[in-house]
Write a protein that holds these residues in place. Structure first.
Motif, PDB file in Angstrom:
ATOM      1  N   SER A 409      17.963  -9.564   2.417  1.00 30.89           N
ATOM      2  CA  SER A 409      19.232  -9.153   3.033  1.00 30.89           C
ATOM      3  C   SER A 409      19.905  -8.049   2.222  1.00 30.89           C
ATOM      4  CB  SER A 409      20.174 -10.359   3.156  1.00 30.89           C
ATOM      5  OG  SER A 409      19.597 -11.374   3.955  1.00 30.89           O
ATOM      6  N   ILE A 410      19.811  -8.140   0.896  1.00 27.43           N
ATOM      7  CA  ILE A 410      20.454  -7.145   0.031  1.00 27.43           C
ATOM      8  C   ILE A 410      19.794  -5.780   0.162  1.00 27.43           C
ATOM      9  CG2 ILE A 410      20.845  -6.483  -2.385  1.00 27.43           C
ATOM     10  CD1 ILE A 410      21.269  -9.458  -2.984  1.00 27.43           C
ATOM     11  N   ILE A 411      18.457  -5.756   0.193  1.00 27.05           N
ATOM     12  CA  ILE A 411      17.755  -4.461   0.119  1.00 27.05           C
ATOM     13  C   ILE A 411      17.332  -3.925   1.495  1.00 27.05           C
ATOM     14  CG2 ILE A 411      16.907  -5.015  -2.173  1.00 27.05           C
ATOM     15  CD1 ILE A 411      14.345  -4.958   0.524  1.00 27.05           C
ATOM     16  N   PHE A 412      17.720  -4.624   2.557  1.00 26.23           N
ATOM     17  CA  PHE A 412      17.228  -4.269   3.894  1.00 26.23           C
ATOM     18  C   PHE A 412      17.514  -2.814   4.259  1.00 26.23           C
ATOM     19  CE2 PHE A 412      17.835  -4.229   8.595  1.00 26.23           C
ATOM     20  CZ  PHE A 412      16.517  -4.460   8.938  1.00 26.23           C
ATOM     21  N   GLN A 413      18.681  -2.306   3.895  1.00 30.78           N
ATOM     22  CA  GLN A 413      19.072  -0.950   4.275  1.00 30.78           C
ATOM     23  C   GLN A 413      19.096   0.023   3.090  1.00 30.78           C
ATOM     24  OE1 GLN A 413      22.798  -1.885   6.363  1.00 30.78           O
ATOM     25  NE2 GLN A 413      21.789  -1.327   8.278  1.00 30.78           N
ATOM     26  N   TRP A 414      18.503  -0.377   1.980  1.00 32.70           N
ATOM     27  CA  TRP A 414      18.450   0.542   0.845  1.00 32.70           C
ATOM     28  C   TRP A 414      17.518   1.710   1.116  1.00 32.70           C
ATOM     29  CZ3 TRP A 414      18.063  -2.447  -4.458  1.00 32.70           C
ATOM     30  CH2 TRP A 414      19.285  -3.078  -4.690  1.00 32.70           C
ATOM     31  N   ASP A 415      17.882   2.859   0.583  1.00 27.92           N
ATOM     32  CA  ASP A 415      17.025   4.042   0.657  1.00 27.92           C
ATOM     33  C   ASP A 415      16.416   4.274  -0.728  1.00 27.92           C
ATOM     34  OD1 ASP A 415      15.710   6.379   1.040  1.00 27.92           O
ATOM     35  OD2 ASP A 415      17.457   7.556   1.632  1.00 27.92           O
ATOM     36  N   TYR A 416      15.175   3.829  -0.900  1.00 26.42           N
ATOM     37  CA  TYR A 416      14.541   3.900  -2.212  1.00 26.42           C
ATOM     38  C   TYR A 416      14.172   5.324  -2.626  1.00 26.42           C
ATOM     39  CZ  TYR A 416      14.018  -1.125  -2.886  1.00 26.42           C
ATOM     40  OH  TYR A 416      14.262  -2.444  -3.089  1.00 26.42           O
ATOM     41  N   TRP A 417      14.255   6.268  -1.707  1.00 23.41           N
ATOM     42  CA  TRP A 417      13.835   7.629  -2.039  1.00 23.41           C
ATOM     43  C   TRP A 417      14.941   8.464  -2.668  1.00 23.41           C
ATOM     44  CZ3 TRP A 417       8.824   8.353  -1.928  1.00 23.41           C
ATOM     45  CH2 TRP A 417       8.051   7.582  -1.068  1.00 23.41           C
ATOM     46  N   THR A 418      16.147   7.948  -2.733  1.00 28.02           N
ATOM     47  CA  THR A 418      17.265   8.780  -3.181  1.00 28.02           C
ATOM     48  C   THR A 418      17.320   8.947  -4.693  1.00 28.02           C
ATOM     49  OG1 THR A 418      18.708   6.839  -3.160  1.00 28.02           O
ATOM     50  CG2 THR A 418      18.639   8.185  -1.164  1.00 28.02           C
ATOM     51  N   THR A 419      17.099   7.905  -5.455  1.00 26.77           N
ATOM     52  CA  THR A 419      17.252   7.986  -6.912  1.00 26.77           C
ATOM     53  C   THR A 419      16.414   6.921  -7.608  1.00 26.77           C
ATOM     54  OG1 THR A 419      18.826   7.752  -8.730  1.00 26.77           O
ATOM     55  CG2 THR A 419      19.288   6.512  -6.727  1.00 26.77           C
ATOM     56  N   GLN A 420      16.026   7.226  -8.841  1.00 28.70           N
ATOM     57  CA  GLN A 420      15.255   6.265  -9.623  1.00 28.70           C
ATOM     58  C   GLN A 420      16.135   5.157 -10.194  1.00 28.70           C
ATOM     59  OE1 GLN A 420      12.845   8.120 -12.627  1.00 28.70           O
ATOM     60  NE2 GLN A 420      11.409   8.994 -11.147  1.00 28.70           N
ATOM     61  N   GLU A 421      17.448   5.280 -10.048  1.00 22.16           N
ATOM     62  CA  GLU A 421      18.326   4.210 -10.514  1.00 22.16           C
ATOM     63  C   GLU A 421      18.073   2.914  -9.743  1.00 22.16           C
ATOM     64  OE1 GLU A 421      22.353   5.465 -10.413  1.00 22.16           O
ATOM     65  OE2 GLU A 421      22.107   6.980 -11.973  1.00 22.16           O
ATOM     66  N   TYR A 422      17.747   3.049  -8.471  1.00 30.48           N
ATOM     67  CA  TYR A 422      17.379   1.863  -7.696  1.00 30.48           C
ATOM     68  C   TYR A 422      16.142   1.210  -8.300  1.00 30.48           C
ATOM     69  CZ  TYR A 422      20.614   2.657  -3.801  1.00 30.48           C
ATOM     70  OH  TYR A 422      21.733   2.794  -3.021  1.00 30.48           O
ATOM     71  N   TYR A 423      15.155   2.034  -8.653  1.00 25.54           N
ATOM     72  CA  TYR A 423      13.941   1.502  -9.272  1.00 25.54           C
ATOM     73  C   TYR A 423      14.292   0.725 -10.541  1.00 25.54           C
ATOM     74  CZ  TYR A 423      11.192   4.869  -6.451  1.00 25.54           C
ATOM     75  OH  TYR A 423      10.614   5.590  -5.443  1.00 25.54           O
ATOM     76  N   GLY A 424      15.035   1.381 -11.430  1.00 26.62           N
ATOM     77  CA  GLY A 424      15.358   0.770 -12.711  1.00 26.62           C
ATOM     78  C   GLY A 424      16.151  -0.515 -12.576  1.00 26.62           C
ATOM     79  N   GLY A 425      17.197  -0.473 -11.754  1.00 28.03           N
ATOM     80  CA  GLY A 425      18.020  -1.661 -11.565  1.00 28.03           C
ATOM     81  C   GLY A 425      17.235  -2.818 -10.977  1.00 28.03           C
TER      82      GLY A 425
END
Length: 480
Positions: A409-425
């Protein structure tokens, strides 16, 4: 024990794995639908999602997990009252109807929601039946490998579902293909359930059907007469049931809280290492390296699921050799270290090349596949009081599915291509708790390989003198 002796022992005890084959085939089928919330968060390419809101699509995806919880709760009630064969026929009917609906209307949202709900019900039911039944009927030398094979079949189903969902062009829609496979599996499961699903002697002796329990154990052990080993095993089962009869039904009392917490930590570690958020990071990093936009099937999905399958096979066949504890700790520590290190690296710098990221994340996939996902299932089959086992495993199943629902539910609408901060977090949030869990398991988790079910349960209840490896004491010494 040499390879030849192991194979001969496995062949002699084949009736035991046959007895739980119906549930395993059901889990193989439902695993294909579980892949929808583990590997495929991008839904825009699926026809059944068109012209529907994100919240509707999200709910349809999560219906599998919600229904799985309902199925486990229903089975907790049924398994204390009905034979495994009868429950198997019920869960098979859910899989068959769900498969037919998937074949008939693979692109209609209501049909997909209905099919996923039925598959979720069957998944929760089969999961509970297989772990309880398997734990009660398997010989101690093979309980680890066969219980690990249950999770291996779920992973196999996830692999099929994930790869099929990534296919760009095909004559069959993914749900149609999975439905056809499901019907094939259920055709085999029907005859296996009808002919070779022998009831657990524990279940029969709980109802004072001692003669039937002896006959069932003879069939399960492939013996024509009641040997000394069979009589000794029946005596131990009787002693175990006598001990359990004096306990309450609460899963938090009579020593059950300790194994509940330890196995619960293993379940949390399993979800942290294998969820849609972590998998999405790995897929995107691999896609950056491969740079293949128009392939007929996603190579990143194929690579990740293949690693999990191949390495998981190694873990499955060594869980009785090296022990549950060793595989659990090696897998948890290695995965936690790699995910935490990569998470910090992604947050601290933007200079990590996709090739380096891919190599390190593939290493974490290898570590996670060694034992993180299947060791908790093995422990579920042997750690709990017989009176409390069904409810305890149900609670753990609820915990596992609740975590998947929250993460998806949390990541359903995340855009993983925008920044590596999503990766790291994402990687740091998944990896850091794994290290804390590994420390707690290192301090408290006992080794239960090659122990009888009564012996393993007693080992979990002990607070001092826990066996962490090496030779095992006798049942009497442990109980005294």
């Amino acid at each position: 024990m040499g390879c030849t002796e192991w194979v001969e022992m496995n062949q002699k005890n084949k009736p035991q794995s046959n007895a739980i084959a119906t549930g395993i085939l059901a889990l193989l089928t439902t695993g294909m639908f579980l892949a929808g919330t583990l590997y495929n968060s991008k839904t825009e390419s699926l026809k059944w999602t068109l012209e529907h809101s994100d919240s509707t699509v999200l709910l349809t995806r999560l219906l599998f997990h919600i229904a799985s919880v309902v199925g486990a709760l229903a089975t907790w009630f049924l398994i204390q009252r009905y034979a495994k064969k009868q429950i198997n026929f019920v869960l098979m009917s859910f899989v068959i109807i769900g498969s037919i609906v998937s074949i008939a209307a693979p692109n209609h949202l209501i049909a997909v929601a209905f099919a996923r709900s039925l598959m979720g019900l069957a998944h929760g039911m089969a999961y509970l039946v297989v772990l309880i039944h398997g734990g009660e009927i398997l010989v101690k030398e093979l309980r680890g490998v066969i219980m690990a094979a249950v999770n291996f079949c779920i992973i196999s189903g996830i692999m099929i579902g994930a790869i099929m969902s990534s296919v760009n062009e095909a004559s069959l829609e993914p749900h149609q293909f999975m439905g056809i496979l499901g019907l094939c599996y259920m055709a085999m499961a029907f005859f296996l359930n009808l002919l070779v699903c022998y009831e657990s002697p524990v279940f029969l002796m709980q109802r004072n059907l001692n003669a039937e329990a002896e006959r069932s154990l003879m069939k399960l052990r492939n013996e024509s007469t009641a040997t000394w080993d069979i009589r000794n095993e029946l005596t131990e089962i009787k002693a175990m049931l006598s001990e359990d009869a004096s306990t309450t039904g609460s899963i938090f009392r009579d020593g059950n809280l300790r194994p509940l917490v330890l196995v619960g930590l293993g379940k949390i570690a399993s979800v942290l290492s294998f969820n849609c958020a972590v998998n999405s990071v790995k897929l995107n990093v691999i896609d950056e390296v491969l740079s293949i936009k128009d392939a007929d099937v996603s190579l990143s999905v194929t690579i990740l699921t293949s690693i999990r399958l191949v390495v998981g096979m190694f873990g499955m066949f060594t869980v009785d050799l090296y022990g549950r504890r060793a595989l659990q700790l090696v897998s948890t520590v290695s995965t936690g270290l790699v995910l935490s290190a990569m998470g910090i690296a992604y947050l601290a710098t933007d200079s990590i090349t996709p090739e380096v990221g891919m190599g390190v994340l593939l290493a974490s996939e290898v570590g996670a596949s060694i034992g993180l996902t299947f060791v908790p299932d093995v422990l579920c089959s042997e750690a709990f009081n017989t009176k409390k086992k069904a409810l305890t495993i149900t609670v753990l199943h609820v915990l596992e599915n609740a975590l998947h629902v929250i993460i998806y539910s949390i990541i359903f609408q995340w855009d993983y291509w925008t920044t590596q901060e999503y990766y790291g977090g994402t990687l740091l949030v998944a990896g850091a708790p794994l290290l804390a869990i590994a420390f707690m398991l290192y301090r408290k988790l006992p080794e239960t390989s090659k122990m009888s079910i009564r012996q393993a349960r007693i080992e979990f209840y002990k607070r001092e003198g826990i066996v962490f490896g090496g030779s095992k004491n006798s049942v009497e010494v442990l109980y005294d």
